[in-house]
Scaffold this active site. Structure first.
Site, short mmCIF file in Angstrom:
data_model
loop_
_atom_site.label_atom_id
_atom_site.label_comp_id
_atom_site.label_asym_id
_atom_site.label_seq_id
_atom_site.Cartn_x
_atom_site.Cartn_y
_atom_site.Cartn_z
N TYR A 141 -41.38 8.93 41.99
CA TYR A 141 -40.04 9.49 41.90
C TYR A 141 -40.04 10.98 41.55
CZ TYR A 141 -37.18 5.23 42.13
OH TYR A 141 -36.52 4.11 42.54
N LYS A 189 -51.17 -2.31 41.45
CA LYS A 189 -51.79 -2.50 42.77
C LYS A 189 -53.23 -1.98 42.64
CE LYS A 189 -51.57 -3.59 47.18
NZ LYS A 189 -51.44 -5.00 47.64
N ASP A 221 -47.64 -7.38 44.98
CA ASP A 221 -47.21 -8.29 46.04
C ASP A 221 -47.19 -9.74 45.55
OD1 ASP A 221 -49.95 -8.05 45.84
OD2 ASP A 221 -50.34 -7.88 47.99
N ASP A 245 -38.58 -0.58 40.15
CA ASP A 245 -37.30 -0.48 40.85
C ASP A 245 -37.12 -1.68 41.77
OD1 ASP A 245 -34.91 0.77 41.84
OD2 ASP A 245 -36.03 1.25 43.66
N ASP A 249 -34.72 -5.30 41.11
CA ASP A 249 -33.63 -5.70 42.01
C ASP A 249 -33.87 -7.13 42.50
OD1 ASP A 249 -32.15 -3.40 41.87
OD2 ASP A 249 -31.93 -3.22 44.05
#
Ligand code: IPM
Ligand code: MN
Length: 368
Positions: A141, A189, A221, A245, A249
């Site tokens: 970001y 990851k 994942d 993020d 959601d």
């Protein structure tokens, strides 16, 4: 208690639900003998329309002096065609960075009366109570460079973190896990990214200071899948900015009640920005039907995290729960044979539950 609170209603339904926040805070103030001063400022699309920038200097200055900040929502299709640095979202990102609000807490807990609306089978989602802790001021970001290169034919975004930025959020996650069910899932990851390998190293180092907390590492994942298949196997989940993020959601819709979820963005000294997760919902803005409960629960988070007013926060949460148990709901919530109410009516119902509760409490305490 005397506190200065900055209100940033922002865009879409933000203005309507901010009114609800004020009403609830005024009720808490009078019931419990506190004084909350409100100062309203512009952010997001609203600030672009008024001042030509999503984050005016005046808003930054006010927030820097605040004890806490409440935000409604930013964004909407009206500003979609503006260049990146002028988008409403830049206001929110700017305030997070400017104030150093590095820890984003997103509790995901279903309400019994709404679980039937979950996209998951009720027995899969039942019992889920997750606290997602997302790093909020680093990673992709904010990394530089982030730009078009090669005459616009190529592009670069940068994922950069300093060890200290990882340490402070991971520390926060261990502390939270210790206060909850002592199970921390760290999401990364590490099979691909160097940043994730440093992240995992730090989690393992820190876990030595928290032998009572069980640590589990999950690749992002796999974490996305497990949130769907076994949401009730999580307690605290900690991850970097972009993964957080996306996963937050994903998690937020599992409870069947996105409109109910609050969030906190805080730093170590307790200053924080509190906002509902649901966003600006431009399609229903101005109609007086937005669900104010996510905002009202964000007020409860503020009282708890920034002001240590645990009792007041618990009473707001109880009052909200009671409204749902009584069958009241806004159009976004599905309650079988429920009673449909407006934003204003729902706010009044919360206030009503809140005042009866503290009256009955004070009667009780007279006899202790
Ligand atoms: C959120 C939002 C923001 C983010 C946007 C509005 C910049 O999606 O708070 O999760 O991506 O952080
Ligand atoms: Mn988001």
């Amino acid at each position: 208690m005397n506190k200065q609170i900055i209100l940033l209603p922002g865009d879409g339904v933000g203005k309507e639900i901010m009114e609800s926040a004020k009403i609830v805070l005024n009720t808490v103030a009078s019931e419990f003998g506190h004084s909350f001063a409100f100062h309203q400022h512009a952010i997001g699309g609203d600030a672009i329309d008024q001042f030509g920038t999503p984050l005016p200097e005046d808003t930054i200055k006010a927030c820097q002096q605040a004890d806490a900040i409440l935000l409604g929502a930013v964004g909407g299709n009206k500003w979609d065609s503006l260049p990146g640095h002028m988008r409403p979202e830049k206001g929110l990102l700017g305030i997070r960075k400017n104030l150093g609000l590095f820890a984003n807490l997103r509790p995901v807990k279903g309400f019994a009366s709404l679980l039937h609306a979950s996209p998951l089978k009720e027995d899969v989602i039942k019992g889920s109570d997750i606290l997602i802790i997302r790093e909020l001021t680093g990673g992709l970001y904010f990394g530089k460079p982030s730009e078009r290169i090669a005459n616009g034919d190529a592009v670069v975004d940068t994922l950069s973190y300093h060890r200290s930025e990882m340490e402070r959020i991971i520390e926060k996650a261990f502390q939270s896990a210790r206060l909850r069910n002592k199970h921390l899932t760290s999401v990364d990851k590490a099979n691909v990214l160097e940043s994730s390998r440093l992240w995992r190293e730090i989690v393992n180092e820190k876990s030595k200071d928290y032998p009572d907390v069980k640590v589990e590492h999950l690749l992002v994942d796999a974490a996305a899948m497990k949130l769907i298949t076994q949401p009730n196997s999580f307690d605290v989940m900690v991850t970097e900015n972009l993964f957080g993020d996306i996963l937050s959601d994903e998690a937020s819709v599992l409870t069947g009640s996105l409109g109910m979820l609050p969030s906190a963005s805080i730093r170590s000294d307790g200053v924080g920005l509190y906002e509902p997760v649901h966003g600006s919902a431009p399609d229903i803005a101005g109609k007086g039907i937005a669900n104010p409960l996510g905002m009202i629960l964000s007020v409860a988070l503020m009282l708890k995290h920034s002001f240590q007013l645990e009792e007041e926060a618990a009473q707001i949460e109880d009052a909200v729960n009671e409204c749902l148990e009584q069958g009241y709901h806004t159009p976004d919530l599905h309650i079988k044979n429920g009673k449909l109410v407006t934003t204003k009516e729902m706010t009044e119902l919360v206030v009503e539950n809140l005042t009866t509760k503290s009256v009955s409490n004070s009667i009780c305490s007279m006899y202790v």
